[in-house]
Structures are given as structure tokens and as C-alpha cells.
Design an enzyme around this catalytic site. Structure first.
Site, PDB file in Angstrom:
ATOM      1  N   GLY A 130       7.013  -2.335 -11.456  1.00 33.95           N
ATOM      2  CA  GLY A 130       7.440  -3.476 -10.637  1.00 33.95           C
ATOM      3  C   GLY A 130       7.613  -3.071  -9.191  1.00 33.95           C
ATOM      4  O   GLY A 130       8.726  -2.855  -8.710  1.00 33.95           O
ATOM      5  N   THR A 179       0.786  -5.221 -14.096  1.00 34.50           N
ATOM      6  CA  THR A 179      -0.110  -4.806 -15.177  1.00 34.50           C
ATOM      7  C   THR A 179       0.723  -4.504 -16.425  1.00 34.50           C
ATOM      8  O   THR A 179       1.741  -3.807 -16.330  1.00 34.50           O
ATOM      9  CB  THR A 179      -0.889  -3.549 -14.766  1.00 34.50           C
ATOM     10  OG1 THR A 179      -1.671  -3.879 -13.620  1.00 34.50           O
ATOM     11  CG2 THR A 179      -1.814  -3.069 -15.883  1.00 34.50           C
ATOM     12  N   GLU A 234      -0.046   7.910  -8.900  1.00 35.63           N
ATOM     13  CA  GLU A 234      -0.967   6.792  -9.086  1.00 35.63           C
ATOM     14  C   GLU A 234      -2.303   7.084  -8.413  1.00 35.63           C
ATOM     15  O   GLU A 234      -3.357   6.703  -8.891  1.00 35.63           O
ATOM     16  CB  GLU A 234      -0.343   5.513  -8.503  1.00 35.63           C
ATOM     17  CG  GLU A 234      -1.208   4.286  -8.680  1.00 35.63           C
ATOM     18  CD  GLU A 234      -0.458   2.988  -8.421  1.00 35.63           C
ATOM     19  OE1 GLU A 234       0.761   3.018  -8.150  1.00 35.63           O
ATOM     20  OE2 GLU A 234      -1.110   1.935  -8.471  1.00 35.63           O
TER      21      GLU A 234
HETATM   22  C1  LIG Z   1      -5.452  -5.672 -11.160  1.00 29.83           C
HETATM   23  C2  LIG Z   1      -4.218  -5.394 -10.383  1.00 29.83           C
HETATM   24  C3  LIG Z   1      -3.175  -4.773 -11.003  1.00 29.83           C
HETATM   25  C4  LIG Z   1      -1.999  -4.536 -10.313  1.00 29.83           C
HETATM   26  N1  LIG Z   1      -0.979  -3.949 -10.983  1.00 29.83           N
HETATM   27  C5  LIG Z   1       0.196  -3.805 -10.347  1.00 29.83           C
HETATM   28  C6  LIG Z   1       1.309  -3.292 -11.031  1.00 29.83           C
HETATM   29  O1  LIG Z   1       1.219  -2.959 -12.210  1.00 29.83           O
HETATM   30  N2  LIG Z   1       2.484  -3.188 -10.392  1.00 29.83           N
HETATM   31  C7  LIG Z   1       2.600  -3.530  -9.091  1.00 29.83           C
HETATM   32  O2  LIG Z   1       3.677  -3.377  -8.542  1.00 29.83           O
HETATM   33  N3  LIG Z   1       1.568  -4.014  -8.389  1.00 29.83           N
HETATM   34  C8  LIG Z   1       0.373  -4.176  -8.994  1.00 29.83           C
HETATM   35  N4  LIG Z   1      -0.686  -4.685  -8.310  1.00 29.83           N
HETATM   36  C9  LIG Z   1      -0.458  -5.144  -6.931  1.00 29.83           C
HETATM   37  C10 LIG Z   1      -1.170  -4.316  -5.875  1.00 29.83           C
HETATM   38  O3  LIG Z   1      -0.499  -3.117  -5.641  1.00 29.83           O
HETATM   39  C11 LIG Z   1      -1.204  -5.210  -4.621  1.00 29.83           C
HETATM   40  O4  LIG Z   1      -2.004  -6.313  -4.925  1.00 29.83           O
HETATM   41  C12 LIG Z   1      -1.764  -4.478  -3.430  1.00 29.83           C
HETATM   42  O5  LIG Z   1      -0.882  -3.479  -3.003  1.00 29.83           O
HETATM   43  C13 LIG Z   1      -2.046  -5.438  -2.279  1.00 29.83           C
HETATM   44  O6  LIG Z   1      -0.959  -6.232  -1.974  1.00 29.83           O
HETATM   45  P1  LIG Z   1      -1.114  -7.826  -1.853  1.00 29.83           P
HETATM   46  O7  LIG Z   1      -1.767  -8.294  -3.087  1.00 29.83           O
HETATM   47  O8  LIG Z   1       0.205  -8.375  -1.514  1.00 29.83           O
HETATM   48  O9  LIG Z   1      -2.111  -8.048  -0.675  1.00 29.83           O
HETATM   49  P2  LIG Z   1      -1.749  -8.064   0.884  1.00 29.83           P
HETATM   50  O10 LIG Z   1      -0.894  -6.897   1.195  1.00 29.83           O
HETATM   51  O11 LIG Z   1      -1.226  -9.411   1.240  1.00 29.83           O
HETATM   52  O12 LIG Z   1      -3.179  -7.840   1.506  1.00 29.83           O
HETATM   53  C14 LIG Z   1      -4.094  -8.921   1.777  1.00 29.83           C
HETATM   54  C15 LIG Z   1      -5.297  -8.330   2.513  1.00 29.83           C
HETATM   55  O13 LIG Z   1      -4.847  -7.767   3.764  1.00 29.83           O
HETATM   56  C16 LIG Z   1      -5.192  -6.418   3.853  1.00 29.83           C
HETATM   57  N5  LIG Z   1      -4.122  -5.681   4.532  1.00 29.83           N
HETATM   58  C17 LIG Z   1      -2.790  -5.764   4.314  1.00 29.83           C
HETATM   59  N6  LIG Z   1      -2.123  -4.921   5.103  1.00 29.83           N
HETATM   60  C18 LIG Z   1      -3.044  -4.299   5.867  1.00 29.83           C
HETATM   61  C19 LIG Z   1      -2.997  -3.313   6.881  1.00 29.83           C
HETATM   62  N7  LIG Z   1      -1.850  -2.772   7.299  1.00 29.83           N
HETATM   63  N8  LIG Z   1      -4.156  -2.930   7.430  1.00 29.83           N
HETATM   64  C20 LIG Z   1      -5.336  -3.444   7.041  1.00 29.83           C
HETATM   65  N9  LIG Z   1      -5.456  -4.363   6.086  1.00 29.83           N
HETATM   66  C21 LIG Z   1      -4.317  -4.789   5.506  1.00 29.83           C
HETATM   67  C22 LIG Z   1      -5.382  -5.943   2.436  1.00 29.83           C
HETATM   68  O14 LIG Z   1      -6.292  -4.856   2.379  1.00 29.83           O
HETATM   69  C23 LIG Z   1      -5.951  -7.174   1.761  1.00 29.83           C
HETATM   70  O15 LIG Z   1      -7.335  -7.199   1.950  1.00 29.83           O
HETATM   71  C24 LIG Z   1      -1.886  -4.907  -8.970  1.00 29.83           C
HETATM   72  C25 LIG Z   1      -2.957  -5.531  -8.345  1.00 29.83           C
HETATM   73  C26 LIG Z   1      -4.112  -5.773  -9.028  1.00 29.83           C
HETATM   74  C27 LIG Z   1      -5.221  -6.450  -8.328  1.00 29.83           C
END
Ligand SMILES: Cc1cc2nc3c(=O)[nH]c(=O)nc-3n(C[C@H](O)[C@H](O)[C@H](O)COP(=O)(O)OP(=O)(O)OC[C@H]3O[C@@H](n4cnc5c(N)ncnc54)[C@H](O)[C@@H]3O)c2cc1C
Ligand SMILES: Cc1cc2nc3c(=O)[nH]c(=O)nc-3n(C[C@H](O)[C@H](O)[C@H](O)COP(=O)(O)OP(=O)(O)OC[C@H]3O[C@@H](n4cnc5c(N)ncnc54)[C@H](O)[C@@H]3O)c2cc1C
Lengths: 400, 378
Positions: A130, A164, A248
């Protein structure tokens, strides 16, 4: 450890996987641990992991006291190699095996290790993570879920997302805010091992882009969890989360054994290409296609050689971090692109999807392409990876 | 994937890598590189003598002929570091000539010429001709047998470091079949030589008019080994070209990163802008891939003799294709990321970009090698 003993172990492992690796079932198996979406898949993978563990081929190098095999890493690597050789299914409890487990062994209390390690190995206890929240994904340090100390418990309020195995998880490694007045956002965070089966915690399945279920959103409403799940001290959550992210990103991959992602064998795409026609002509006769295929072969070979080179110290001295940091970015983006390319090989049939009788390889490549985003987004997006490589391997100034 | 070559390292390779890195860094600061551009010869005679004395020309020469008896595997790190520090000398040309003689020379030629090269004498090859064809058998120069020896005619191009060479290998057709000749370069009259204006200002290349040149029968190399020798030269040249470009890619990235860490605009170091940071990371990744493939090619090249499989060829072509891609991209972005300064001759970025264009032009660029790879692996 004598080589004779290792040789014997290798023979036993080889024989065991030869005899016990299950045949491909008549339903689709997940390509990565992040894709488990049905109970059928879950049960199949859990059974498999338990079987491998009981045979002694998982956690072979972890201490006996906690349920491990008490052998060496060399034993474990041998077992994992045999598993690969027979193309065994992936290990289900990835978050437990690859990041929670190593974290507990590194900094957990004796009680933690006694309580959790065996269940991780046997897949009895599924773990989830989480970290991400609806408003804070890449900006992990901004996590807002609150944990308030109350006697021997913490009371949790907030929400986690993209979890996940959230639906199957018995425990969660959780990043929570314990101090709203800390001098900076990182200082107010704590890291808590949290049972998922207490009142006030609810998960809701989220449908992935493939149409299947993949992960969950998790809601915490006055959920009371024991305070002895705290890792380190209050306020040390960021440091521990960073340590977890290192696992990770591969710092301890293979320590417990098994593997959690299916690798694409480049020969698979070659076979697809060799058997593909577009407009009645062999696609291999198209020089543009051939050019792309050769690019993929070069890329794959470069990655394979890079992984081997990273273990040859004399050939990495100029930037020891670089090769290690780039592997996640390179492999996940490669997987995405090669699946995408495979669709283009199929001509008009690329229009079909999984389960249509006309779908090439039953939609394997479509599903592969759509699922490939799990790894280019999860565990730090490719953009964030580029920042990390730029800043940590090349020493470029931080992006603000 | 072992049919694509495999990586490993030899102890001699690592020793040479360390020694060559230090030597090139000390002997070839950018100020010297720049100063040598203005000279006719294009290299520092003292540094060249030192390279000979260190025995680097003898690395892949058999012990019977005064060499060390190692292989191209061990030459690669030396060339890589020369590429990294842009140390120009007749090393590349000499190594090619030596390999031609090792593979296709007569016993007498080996005894005379290989021993001289192993002792530090420069040599070169005159194989290509106008038309820019990378197929080394596609030539029109001829050699006609006469009473006084072979009378050559035609014109050779891209003869690298000919001014320095004491031995030269020339290809020409005898009765329609390609043959190789190995001769003393001092038998060539000065008026037959013209310095070419090439894109890489650091290197030296010459056109050679063969018309009227008569060479003795003893210059003819082993007629049964011509095809094998030309194939070997082609691969060696590409292996060394890949090494030189991989080293240069590393230098280009270091040079660019240094600028991104010092130049400020809009109150910030420009390296903090992702529009610059991300492509620089991509360039860096391409370089690391290039180096992995280079050392895989070097290691696989140890299996080159006898040519029993295609591993070393596949590995070498992959390395050359990737190094072309890596250096071209890194240097192109380096020019751009230096802003107005990047457009000047003073900025080293153009030197790296020119090097990439020239090295791609010799013995095959990325597209060419990928086409060959398609025939080998698809
Ligand atoms: C299949 C899957 C499994 C997952 N499992 C887990 C899990 O088990 N536990 C958990 O905690 N999380 C999990 N996640 C979450 C994952 O860690 C986040 O989705 C990821 O860190 C991106 O965060 P966000 O989705 O909020 O996207 P955002 O941070 O909102 O990003 C949106 C877009 O902006 C870009 N971006 C954001 N900040 C920057 C920056 N500083 N510079 C350049 N580009 C930027 C990103 O690359 C992306 O393209 C999972 C995600 C997926 C897809
Ligand atoms: C051929 C030529 C003719 C010229 N003629 C004239 C002229 O007649 N009169 C005149 O006044 N000027 C002239 N210029 C100057 C030109 O306008 C500047 O070179 C240009 O504005 C870039 O500034 P700089 O060279 O200082 O590079 P910098 O501003 O230092 O830029 C360096 C690199 O950083 C990048 N960068 C900078 N800031 C950012 C940002 N915020 N985000 C992303 N990337 C960034 C740039 O794109 C560049 O790649 C000329 C330049 C050239 C090359």
C-alpha cells in the site's frame, strides 16, 4: 560447500522440475505477478508455489529457523535455473518473496521473522503493498493515509490504490502519515505491516485495460491494526519505503528464488514472423519488417550481454550503478514495444482479441501488449526511471 | 542466444584496458587532439613510437613472427580507449594490414612484414575504390602480369595513414579474380598519393593512383586465401570501428553531462530540464548497450579461427550497428544541447559527430549491418 554436493542438488532439482512442472492449463496464465485476475489463476499459482516450497526449491537460502531451507544462494540459483529450464509458472507471492521477505530478514524483529517468513514462502499468506494513493503515485513521499496511535493500535484512515493482490492479500506493507507537523513531507511517514482482515478495511476490484481484474483500491475507515507492525521507528517510513523500492527494482531479485515475470524469448517473435503473412506475402520478405526485427534482436542481445557484463567488475568500473539501474526501464519498454510490433505482423487479424477463434495465438500478443504497461507504470514509471538514472548514474541535477 | 555471441573477459583484456585508459588519457588531452588537427601527419610521432614500444601492435601477431600471440579480443580495449580519448595514430590501419598478412600472407611476407609491424612499423590497406562500395571484392583495379612483375592500374580511396605506412596491402584483379599484394610502401612515388579531405578532421586518409605502379611477383599474397582474408579484414575493421565509436560515445556523454551540470538558464542548471535529461539518459543507455555488445563481439572473436560458425560475425555486426546508433545519437544531441556554442568549431561535440559519420562510412553503417544480420538470423 563442495561442488559435488551442488551437483547432486542440481540433479535432484532438474529431476524434480522435469517431473512436477505442470502442463499449461486450458485457461490463460498471467505473464506477470501483477496480472492475477481470476480465482482459477490464483488457485493454480498458489498450489504451484506451495509445491515448489515444500520440495525445497523456494527459500532454499533463507534461515531454517523461519521456514527457509538453510542452504546457500548457490543452491537457490540452481533451483531457479531448473525452474526456468522447464518453463515453470511464475511465483505468485511476489511482493512477499521479493520485497517484504528481504526487508524483514534485513531489519525485522525476531518476532516478525518468526511470524511471517514461512507464510510468505508457502504462499499461505499473500502480501500486498500500500504505497500509491489516488492523489499520490509518482510523488510517493506525499502519501496522506493517516495512522493515529491509540494504545497498542494504530487507527488508519484513507485510501490506497492500484494495489496488486489487494483482493487476495492477508497482509499489506503500508506507508502512512503519523505526523502532520513534521518539518517536511518525508519526515512524517511511517511503515506499518498491516493485516488486511480487520474491520474497516475494504477492497474494491478495479478492472484493467485488458478487461480483466488486476488490482484493487483499498479503503481504510477507522481500521484498527496492532502497533507492533511498525517497522523501524515512527518517522522512518520514507527510509524504509526507499529500501523496499530498491528490492522492488531488483536489488534482491532471486534471493528467495523463482521468478515473477515471464521473459519474452526473442525466438517467439521470430516464429510469429516466420509464420505470418500480410496480403498473402511472407512478412519476412518485407525489408521494413526485417529491419525492425533485427533491431529487436540487437536490443535483446544487448540486454542479455549487459546483465552478464554487470557481473564482470572490470567492465563496469566507469559507472557501476548504470547497468543495474537501467535494466527495469530497458526491459519493460522493450516488452511493450515487441508486443506492439507483433500485432503489426498479423495483418488484418490484428483486429481480433482474446478468445475469438480467428485471433492469432488466441490474442496472446494483444494481451501481452496491454499488460506490458503494468511494468512501465508500476514500480516507478519509465519517466521516473529516467530521472533516477539521470540523477544517480550520470549525476545530473535534480528535476524539481 | 549463444548463437549471437557471448560475453566474457580475459585477464589480458582487463590489463590492456587499464593500461590503455591511462596511456590515452595522459597522452591525448583534447588540447593535443586539437593541435594535431593542424598538422599534416595528424599524429604525434613520439606517441606512436611509444605505442610500438608498449607492444600494442604485436598483440594479435603470432609469436612465431615476433608477436604476443593473443587475438583481436585483446586489441579491442586498446582501440576503445583510443576512441574515447580521440587518440589518432596509424594503429587502426596497421592492425588491419597485420591481420591481412596473418591470414593471407606468404611465409616470406609474414617473416618480413609482420615482424616489422610487431616491432612498431606502421602499415595500411588500400582496398576500397570510388563508388563507396563496402563489398571489398567489388573493385575494378587490375594487375597485369608482365616480365618485370605485376603492372597495376586503377585508383584506391580511403587509404588511411598512408603517409606513415612502411607496408601496404593493395587489392586488384588478376584475370578477373581479386588478388592481394603486400609491398613496401616506399616503392610508391609521392605523386601517386593525394591527401583526401574527409569529414573526420582528426584522421588522415589518402587516395592512391595505381597507374604505372609495377610490383614484384613476391608481392602477391596467398591466392588461395583471398576471400577468407577479405572477410576477416571486413570483420576486424568493423570490430575496431565499433570499439572506437563505443569509446567515443562514452566521451561524448561525459562531455555533454559536464555541460548540463554547469550551464544555467532560467536560473537553473539545464541538466535539470527533462527535455535534456531524458534524451541524455537514452543516449547513455544506447552507449551501455554498445559496450556490452562490443565486449561480446570481442570475446566471440576469439573463436574466429577457424571460421566454423557465424557467432563472431553476428556479434561483430551487432556491435558495429549499435555503436553507430549510439555515437550518432549522443553526438547529435550533444550539439543541440550545447545551444549556440554547439554550433561552433570550438565545441567538441562536432568532433564526435564527425567521427560517427566517418566511422559509419567505412566498412558499413548500421543499416548495412542490419541487412546482413537479417540474412544471418531471420
Ligand atoms: C499494474 C500495476 C500494479 C501496481 N501495483 C501497485 C501496488 O501493488 N502497490 C502500490 O502501492 N502501487 C502499485 N501501483 C501503482 C504505481 O506505483 C503507480 O501507478 C506509479 O507509481 C505511477 O503513479 P500514478 O499512477 O499516480 O501516476 P502519476 O504519478 O500521476 O503519473 C502520470 C504520468 O506523469 C508522469 N510523471 C509523474 N511525475 C513525473 C515526473 N516527476 N517527471 C516526469 N514524468 C512524471 C508519469 O510518468 C506518468 O506518465 C501499480 C501500478 C500498476 C500499473
Ligand atoms: C547560427 C546561429 C545564429 C544566431 N544568430 C543570432 C543573432 O543574430 N542574434 C542573437 O541575438 N542571437 C543569435 N543566435 C543565438 C541564439 O538565439 C541562441 O543560441 C539560442 O537562443 C540558445 O541560447 P544559448 O546558445 O545560450 O543556449 P542555452 O540557452 O544555454 O541552451 C542550451 C541547451 O539547453 C536547452 N534549454 C535551455 N533552456 C531550456 C528550458 N527552459 N527547457 C528546455 N531546454 C532548455 C536549449 O534548448 C539548448 O539545447 C544565433 C545562434 C545560432 C546557432
Amino acid at each position: 560447500m563442495s561442488t559435488a554436493e551442488l551437483d547432486d542438488f542440481a540433479k535432484e532439482a532438474d529431476a524434480w522440475f522435469a517431473a512436477n512442472t505442470p502442463k499449461t492449463p486450458d485457461f490463460m496464465l498471467p505473464l506477470t505477478f501483477m496480472e492475477v485476475g481470476t480465482d482459477q489463476q490464483f488457485d493454480f499459482l498458489r498450489d504451484w508455489q506451495r509445491k515448489v516450497y515444500e520440495a525445497g526449491y523456494l527459500g532454499a537460502a533463507w534461515p531454517k529457523d523461519y521456514g527457509g531451507g538453510g542452504l546457500t544462494q548457490a543452491h537457490q540459483d540452481i533451483a531457479t535455473k531448473a525452474m526456468r529450464k522447464y518453463n515453470g509458472p511464475i511465483m505468485l507471492n511476489a511482493i512477499g518473496l521479493n520485497w517484504t521477505g528481504p526487508l524483514l530478514l534485513d531489519i525485522g524483529s525476531e518476532a516478525h521473522k518468526k511470524k511471517y517468513i514461512k507464510g510468505i514462502l508457502s504462499a499461505e499468506d499473500i502480501w500486498c503493498q500500500g504505497f500509491s494513493e489516488p492523489d499520490n503515485g509518482s510523488d510517493l513521499g506525499n502519501a496522506q493515509l493517516r495512522a493515529v496511535r491509540d494504545g497498542d493500535d494504530y487507527i488508519l484512515n484513507g485510501s490506497k490504490i492500484w494495489t496488486t493482490h489487494g483482493h487476495y492479500g492477508k497482509y499489506m506493507i503500508l506507508l502512512a502519515r503519523t505526523d502532520m507537523d513534521a518539518p517536511n513531507k518525508y519526515a512524517g511517514l511511517s511503515f506499518i505491516l498491516t493485516p488486511m482482515t480487520v474491520p474497516g478495511i475494504e477492497t474494491r476490484k478495479i478492472k484493467k485495460l485488458t478487461g480483466e481484474h488486476g488490482f484493487t483500491q483499498t479503503f481504510f475507515n477507522d481500521a484498527r491494526v496492532p502497533a507492533d507492525g511498525l517497522m523501524g521507528r515512527e518517522g522512518e517510513g520514507w527510509k524504509i519505503a526507499m529500501q523496499t523500492l530498491e528490492y522492488e527494482r531488483g536489488a534482491r531479485i532471486g534471493q528467495a528464488g523463482g521468478y515473477v515475470l515471464t521473459e519474452i524469448d526473442p525466438l517467439e517473435i521470430l516464429n510469429l514472423a516466420r509464420n505470418s503473412q500480410r496480403d498473402g506475402e511472407d512478412v519476412l520478405d518485407d525489408p521494413v519488417i526485417a529491419n525492425h526485427l533485427v533491431d529487436f534482436m540487437i536490443e535483446n542481445q544487448a540486454s542479455a550481454m549487459g546483465r552478464k557484463r554487470s557481473r564482470i567488475r572490470g567492465l563496469t568500473q566507469d559507472n557501476p550503478l548504470g547497468l543495474m539501474l537501467m535494466d527495469k526501464l530497458v526491459m519493460t519498454e522493450y516488452t511493450r514495444r515487441i508486443n506492439q510490433f507483433a500485432l503489426g505482423l498479423q495483418g488484418g487479424n490484428a483486429g481480433y482479441y482474446v478468445d475469438d477463434p480467428n485471433a492469432v495465438d488466441n490474442g496472446y500478443w494483444h494481451r501481452g501488449y496491454l499488460n506490458a504497461f503494468s511494468a512501465t507504470i508500476g514500480g516507478g514509471t519509465s519517466q521516473i526511471q529516467r530521472n533516477i538514472i539521470g540523477e544517480h548514474a550520470l549525476g545530473l541535477p535534480k528535476t524539481r | 542466444m549463444s548463437q549471437f555471441g557471448d560475453i566474457g573477459v580475459t585477464e589480458a583484456q582487463l590489463d590492456l584496458l587499464t593500461a590503455a585508459e591511462r596511456f590515452c588519457r595522459e597522452q591525448s588531452p583534447m588540447s593535443s587532439v586539437r593541435a594535431l588537427i593542424e598538422t599534416d601527419l595528424g599524429y604525434d610521432a613520439d606517441v606512436w613510437a611509444e605505442i610500438g614500444a608498449l607492444g600494442w601492435l604485436a598483440i594479435a601477431v603470432p609469436e612465431d613472427f615476433g608477436g604476443v600471440g593473443l587475438s583481436m579480443t585483446e586489441v579491442v580495449p586498446v582501440m576503445e580507449q583510443m576512441g574515447r580519448y580521440m587518440l589518432h595514430s596509424p594503429f587502426f590501419a596497421t592492425t588491419l594490414a597485420a591481420q591481412a598478412i596473418v591470414m593471407g600472407g606468404t611465409q616470406a611476407q609474414k617473416e618480413t612484414h609482420l615482424a616489422a609491424i610487431a616491432g612498431g612499423a606502421a602499415a595500411t590497406v588500400a582496398l576500397s575504390e570510388a563508388g563507396g562500395n563496402w563489398d571489398l571484392t567489388a573493385i575494378s583495379s587490375t594487375a597485369l602480369m608482365t616480365d618485370s612483375g605485376y603492372r597495376l592500374s586503377g585508383e584506391k580511396t580511403f587509404v588511411q595513414d598512408l603517409e606513415a605506412a612502411r607496408t601496404i596491402i593493395i587489392s586488384a584483379k588478376v584475370d578477373g579474380a581479386v588478388q592481394l599484394f603486400c609491398l613496401d610502401a616506399d616503392t610508391i612515388p609521392a605523386k601517386a598519393i593525394r591527401r583526401e579531405r574527409i569529414i573526420d578532421d582528426i584522421k588522415r586518409s589518402y587516395a592512391l593512383t595505381l597507374d604505372g605502379l609495377v610490383v614484384p611477383d613476391t608481392a602477391l599474397m596467398d591466392g588461395g586465401k583471398v576471400t577468407q582474408t577479405l572477410e576477416h579484414i571486413h570483420l576486424v575493421a568493423n570490430l575496431l570501428g565499433a570499439a572506437e565509436m563505443t569509446g567515443a560515445a562514452q566521451a561524448t556523454i561525459d562531455y555533454t553531462v559536464d555541460y548540463l551540470k554547469t550551464r544555467k538558464q532560467f536560473g537553473k542548471l539545464i541538466g535539470s530540464f527533462q527535455a535534456l535529461k531524458h534524451p541524455t539518459v537514452d543516449a547513455y543507455i544506447d552507449y551501455e548497450k554498445s559496450r556490452s555488445l562490443l565486449y561480446a563481439a570481442a570475446f566471440s572473436f576469439g573463436d574466429q579461427w577457424p571460421q566454423n560458425d557465424k557467432r563472431s560475425e553476428i556479434a561483430t555486426r551487432m556491435a558495429k550497428a549499435q555503436s553507430d546508433k549510439a555515437l550518432s545519437y549522443a553526438a547529435d544531441r550533444s550539439i543541440q544541447f550545447h545551444g549556440g556554442f554547439g554550433f561552433t568549431y570550438d565545441c567538441d561535440a562536432q568532433l564526435y559527430r564527425r567521427r560517427a559519420i566517418f566511422n559509419a562510412s567505412q566498412y558499413g553503417d548500421a543499416h548495412y549491418h542490419k541487412k546482413k544480420l537479417a540474412q544471418l538470423i531471420l
